[in-house]
Design a protein around this motif. Sequence first.
Motif, PDB file in Angstrom:
ATOM      1  N   GLN A  32     114.347  -2.728  49.599  1.00  0.00           N
ATOM      2  CA  GLN A  32     113.130  -2.238  48.971  1.00  0.00           C
ATOM      3  C   GLN A  32     113.429  -1.066  48.032  1.00  0.00           C
ATOM      4  OE1 GLN A  32     110.875  -1.547  52.607  1.00  0.00           O
ATOM      5  NE2 GLN A  32     109.530  -3.272  52.101  1.00  0.00           N
ATOM      6  N   THR A  74     100.286  -6.478  35.826  1.00  0.00           N
ATOM      7  CA  THR A  74     101.462  -7.089  36.452  1.00  0.00           C
ATOM      8  C   THR A  74     102.583  -6.073  36.656  1.00  0.00           C
ATOM      9  OG1 THR A  74     102.280  -7.914  34.320  1.00  0.00           O
ATOM     10  CG2 THR A  74     100.978  -9.437  35.667  1.00  0.00           C
ATOM     11  N   LEU A  77     101.620  -4.376  39.785  1.00  0.00           N
ATOM     12  CA  LEU A  77     101.864  -5.316  40.874  1.00  0.00           C
ATOM     13  C   LEU A  77     103.364  -5.462  41.139  1.00  0.00           C
ATOM     14  CD1 LEU A  77     100.356  -7.186  42.820  1.00  0.00           C
ATOM     15  CD2 LEU A  77     100.515  -8.977  41.095  1.00  0.00           C
ATOM     16  N   LEU A  78     104.158  -5.363  40.096  1.00  0.00           N
ATOM     17  CA  LEU A  78     105.609  -5.442  40.244  1.00  0.00           C
ATOM     18  C   LEU A  78     106.138  -4.292  41.097  1.00  0.00           C
ATOM     19  CD1 LEU A  78     107.873  -7.315  39.288  1.00  0.00           C
ATOM     20  CD2 LEU A  78     108.135  -5.872  37.287  1.00  0.00           C
ATOM     21  N   TYR A  80     104.331  -2.648  43.333  1.00  0.00           N
ATOM     22  CA  TYR A  80     103.823  -2.921  44.673  1.00  0.00           C
ATOM     23  C   TYR A  80     104.636  -4.017  45.366  1.00  0.00           C
ATOM     24  CZ  TYR A  80     100.745  -4.440  48.422  1.00  0.00           C
ATOM     25  OH  TYR A  80     100.248  -4.804  49.638  1.00  0.00           O
ATOM     26  N   SER A  81     105.109  -4.982  44.615  1.00  0.00           N
ATOM     27  CA  SER A  81     105.845  -6.105  45.206  1.00  0.00           C
ATOM     28  C   SER A  81     107.148  -5.671  45.853  1.00  0.00           C
ATOM     29  CB  SER A  81     106.093  -7.191  44.158  1.00  0.00           C
ATOM     30  OG  SER A  81     107.027  -6.756  43.195  1.00  0.00           O
ATOM     31  N   SER A  82     107.655  -4.495  45.488  1.00  0.00           N
ATOM     32  CA  SER A  82     108.882  -4.020  46.143  1.00  0.00           C
ATOM     33  C   SER A  82     108.622  -3.660  47.607  1.00  0.00           C
ATOM     34  CB  SER A  82     109.472  -2.824  45.387  1.00  0.00           C
ATOM     35  OG  SER A  82     108.596  -1.719  45.433  1.00  0.00           O
ATOM     36  N   GLN A  84     106.805  -5.770  49.470  1.00  0.00           N
ATOM     37  CA  GLN A  84     106.559  -7.078  50.076  1.00  0.00           C
ATOM     38  C   GLN A  84     107.881  -7.807  50.337  1.00  0.00           C
ATOM     39  OE1 GLN A  84     103.364  -7.547  51.015  1.00  0.00           O
ATOM     40  NE2 GLN A  84     103.141  -5.505  50.150  1.00  0.00           N
ATOM     41  N   THR A  85     108.000  -9.012  49.826  1.00  0.00           N
ATOM     42  CA  THR A  85     109.226  -9.798  50.001  1.00  0.00           C
ATOM     43  C   THR A  85     109.923  -9.956  48.650  1.00  0.00           C
ATOM     44  OG1 THR A  85     108.127 -11.915  49.582  1.00  0.00           O
ATOM     45  CG2 THR A  85     108.144 -11.116  51.875  1.00  0.00           C
ATOM     46  N   TYR A  88     108.143 -12.534  46.583  1.00  0.00           N
ATOM     47  CA  TYR A  88     106.942 -11.958  45.980  1.00  0.00           C
ATOM     48  C   TYR A  88     107.320 -11.159  44.730  1.00  0.00           C
ATOM     49  CZ  TYR A  88     102.308  -9.700  45.974  1.00  0.00           C
ATOM     50  OH  TYR A  88     101.057  -9.265  45.637  1.00  0.00           O
ATOM     51  N   LEU A  89     108.393 -10.393  44.825  1.00  0.00           N
ATOM     52  CA  LEU A  89     108.885  -9.613  43.686  1.00  0.00           C
ATOM     53  C   LEU A  89     109.251 -10.535  42.523  1.00  0.00           C
ATOM     54  CD1 LEU A  89     110.006  -6.682  42.728  1.00  0.00           C
ATOM     55  CD2 LEU A  89     112.199  -7.659  43.369  1.00  0.00           C
ATOM     56  N   THR A  92     106.162 -12.168  40.957  1.00  0.00           N
ATOM     57  CA  THR A  92     105.461 -11.191  40.117  1.00  0.00           C
ATOM     58  C   THR A  92     106.210 -10.973  38.814  1.00  0.00           C
ATOM     59  OG1 THR A  92     104.658 -10.109  42.116  1.00  0.00           O
ATOM     60  CG2 THR A  92     104.465  -8.875  40.072  1.00  0.00           C
TER      61      THR A  92
END
Length: 177
Positions: A32, A74, A77-78, A80-82, A84-85, A88-89, A92
Amino acid sequence: MKNFTSKFMDIMIGIVLGLGFQWWPDLKESWQYIAFIFVYLSIIDYWVDTSAANKKYPPKKELDLIIDVAIMFTLFLLIYSSLQTISYLLITFIVFRIFDSFWIVRRLREHGTELSNRRIFHTWLKSNIIDVITALILIVLSYNNFIPPLTALIAFILFRITLRIVASVYYKKVYFA
């Protein structure tokens, strides 16, 4: 619209980067941290390139502003995606590159004959397509456990760095003159 878009993008990127730091304490795994730093550097690189492009080739229609807002969303969101999985990254990142491709195509259409840097725009577009294909392949490989997710992330980062260097060498400049 020229000055508005340039200032809007600068402010929005600053907000995205600033708000993104709120998630730094929520990062728990080593991948992450790697993903978070990679995303921040990617956003800054994007900002440097598009800021110059927006000044030299400003948008002419409202649709361009909508695309800019979609790109900002985006990018947020990119970051934020760090949290998640890795899949997901990468998904995005694909969405971001698709919106960026719309942005490039709009600039090519609006400023077609006056684009002195047409080669740069075409190189960006090709890079986006290669990014999307690479991310899709890595999603499939990591989803099917053919390669570990961390390996997919590191491979993607190394690929992005290599592609960025090759693209810059291809059009023989890093930024707009």
